[in-house]
Write an enzyme that holds these catalytic residues in place. Structure first.
Site, PDB file in Angstrom:
ATOM      1  N   ASP A 183      -4.194   0.805  -9.690  1.00  0.00           N
ATOM      2  CA  ASP A 183      -5.590   0.433  -9.935  1.00  0.00           C
ATOM      3  C   ASP A 183      -5.857   0.208 -11.423  1.00  0.00           C
ATOM      4  OD1 ASP A 183      -5.554   1.122  -7.274  1.00  0.00           O
ATOM      5  OD2 ASP A 183      -6.557   3.034  -7.558  1.00  0.00           O
ATOM      6  N   SER A 238     -13.553   2.007  -7.943  1.00  0.00           N
ATOM      7  CA  SER A 238     -14.647   2.194  -8.887  1.00  0.00           C
ATOM      8  C   SER A 238     -14.244   3.188  -9.979  1.00  0.00           C
ATOM      9  CB  SER A 238     -15.898   2.684  -8.158  1.00  0.00           C
ATOM     10  OG  SER A 238     -15.608   3.854  -7.431  1.00  0.00           O
ATOM     11  N   GLU A 283      -6.783  10.254 -14.633  1.00  0.00           N
ATOM     12  CA  GLU A 283      -7.014  10.436 -13.195  1.00  0.00           C
ATOM     13  C   GLU A 283      -6.108  11.525 -12.618  1.00  0.00           C
ATOM     14  OE1 GLU A 283      -8.473   7.298 -11.219  1.00  0.00           O
ATOM     15  OE2 GLU A 283      -8.234   8.193  -9.251  1.00  0.00           O
ATOM     16  N   GLU A 342       0.836  -1.215   0.000  1.00  0.00           N
ATOM     17  CA  GLU A 342       0.000   0.000   0.000  1.00  0.00           C
ATOM     18  C   GLU A 342       0.866   1.259   0.000  1.00  0.00           C
ATOM     19  OE1 GLU A 342      -3.096  -0.468  -1.148  1.00  0.00           O
ATOM     20  OE2 GLU A 342      -3.503  -1.767   0.576  1.00  0.00           O
TER      21      GLU A 342
HETATM   22  C1  GLA Z   1      -5.260   4.298  -4.112  1.00  0.00           C
HETATM   23  C2  GLA Z   1      -4.472   4.758  -5.334  1.00  0.00           C
HETATM   24  C3  GLA Z   1      -3.388   3.754  -5.708  1.00  0.00           C
HETATM   25  C4  GLA Z   1      -2.531   3.366  -4.498  1.00  0.00           C
HETATM   26  C5  GLA Z   1      -3.415   3.036  -3.291  1.00  0.00           C
HETATM   27  C6  GLA Z   1      -2.612   2.813  -2.051  1.00  0.00           C
HETATM   28  O1  GLA Z   1      -5.985   3.158  -4.439  1.00  0.00           O
HETATM   29  O2  GLA Z   1      -5.337   4.938  -6.431  1.00  0.00           O
HETATM   30  O3  GLA Z   1      -2.613   4.265  -6.759  1.00  0.00           O
HETATM   31  O4  GLA Z   1      -1.611   4.363  -4.210  1.00  0.00           O
HETATM   32  O5  GLA Z   1      -4.376   4.033  -3.038  1.00  0.00           O
HETATM   33  O6  GLA Z   1      -1.814   1.698  -2.167  1.00  0.00           O
END
Ligand code: GLA
Length: 364
Positions: A155, A106, A143, A17
């Site tokens: 994501d 989402s 984004e 994360e």
């Molecule tokens: C969000 C962001 C990702 C990543 C996570 C944390 O989902 O969109 O790019 O940084 O937080 O791991």
């Protein structure tokens, strides 16, 4: 032309994360929940957008820069045009069963479903991994640059490249993406996602602060990114806050590798320990957990989950628990009860079986 239909998955991150924008490692998987878009090209460049999940429609040109959900669609159009594609206007109808604001991406599912439908319109070869990567990059720019959410690339990359039955090991230092088989079913285990219903927004500043602090820590250490630091190297940082932030990122990269090793050895207890350690690191060092996430994690563990952690950007959203199938009902009941006792909104649940990447459902 009849409608082109495409869909893309939400995602849950197994581990790793706030590492993506630090040139690090993460291990997400695609959810079975998906966003689909049915798109009919127009002769002009107007976008006419409807979503089953939203009250208001939007119609206009990408240059007009809509607010809210329509920005994710218009942003993808803009990014593909910036890449030199002749993207026409279109009518689009969107539907989704990816929970909104639950930290399950989402927005990436929406971006990637639109990008995939437009790949169908433009005749791009979706069997080509390089094409999928370019589409993921366009969605990331949508984004970051158009919507203005300073997220990393996890994501959108997993939404475009995931493989059913597998997690995806992403290394943002060299751009590699490697499928990791995740045979939890055979082991009698499930991944239970607990949506705390505390909605998190990646545009509200807290996520961006962590990104800035990570960059500050790297600068203070004289490296271009925290990927270039080992655990001992972090401890020389004078500022205790930056030291904690860097400690999380550096140790989280090592936990991703430990998780991949544990999965390879089918050592689920070891995987669970790594998940637990990740939660502690996010709670204490990166400071992105909250009362609801901690309660979900602690209650799930006490009710029989092997391991649990918050997942996604933090400050709300979802937790993830590795649970023997035989006790999944007990875990749900315990967490729901704990939330009721604490006077919190009733949480929602889903089972994260690793699903497919974005795909065309019908090419018109
Ligand atoms: C969000 C962001 C990702 C990543 C996570 C944390 O989902 O969109 O790019 O940084 O937080 O791991």
């Amino acid at each position: 032309m009849s409608a082109i239909v495409a869909s893309a998955p939400g995602r849950v991150n197994l581990i790793g994360e706030h590492t993506d924008y630090n040139d690090g490692l993460c291990l997400p998987l695609a959810l079975p929940q998906r966003t689909s878009v049915s798109l009919v090209p127009r002769a002009d460049d107007v976008l006419s957008l409807t979503s089953a999940q939203e009250d208001s429609d939007w119609e206009g040109r990408a240059e007009e820069h809509p607010e809210g959900w329509a920005a994710y669609v218009a942003g993808v159009v803009q990014a593909l045009r910036d890449d030199g594609h002749d993207v026409p206007g279109f009518e689009a109808t969107i539907d989704s069963d990816v929970p909104l604001g639950a930290g399950l991406s989402s927005s990436a599912a929406l971006e990637c479903s639109v990008a995939t439908a437009l790949a169908g319109v433009l005749g791009l070869e979706l069997d080509d991994r390089a094409v999928r990567r370019r589409l993921a990059d366009a969605c990331i720019r949508a984004e970051n640059d158009y919507v203005g959410a300073p997220t990393g690339g996890m994501d959108q990359t997993v939404a475009m490249l995931a493989e059913r039955g597998h997690a995806l090991l992403l290394d943002f230092s060299d751009g590699s993406a490697t499928s990791v088989e995740l045979p939890l079913d055979d082991a009698g285990l499930v991944l239970l996602v607990i949506d705390t219903r505390v909605s998190h927004a990646l545009t509200d500043g807290s996520y961006g602060n962590r990104r800035t602090e990570s960059a500050d820590a790297a600068r203070a250490l004289g490296v271009s990114s925290l990927r270039d630091v080992d655990p001992a190297g972090v401890e020389v940082l004078d500022d205790p806050m930056l030291r904690r932030r860097a400690r999380h990122v550096v140790s989280e990269n090592l936990r991703v590798l430990a998780a991949v090793g544990a999965i390879g050895d089918r050592s689920w207890e070891r995987l669970a320990e790594v998940l637990d350690a990740s939660h502690v690191s996010m709670r204490d060092d990166f400071e992105i957990s909250c009362r609801e996430l901690d309660l979900a994690v602690e209650t799930a563990r006490a009710a029989g989950a092997l391991g649990a952690r918050m997942t996604g950007g933090g400050f709300g959203g979802s937790a993830l628990a590795l649970v023997p199938r035989s006790v999944v009902d007990d875990v749900r009941t315990a967490v729901t009860g704990a939330f009721a006792d604490a006077d919190l909104t009733r949480p929602a649940y889903l089972l994260a079986t690793p699903g497919d990447a974005a795909r065309l459902e019908s090419d018109g």
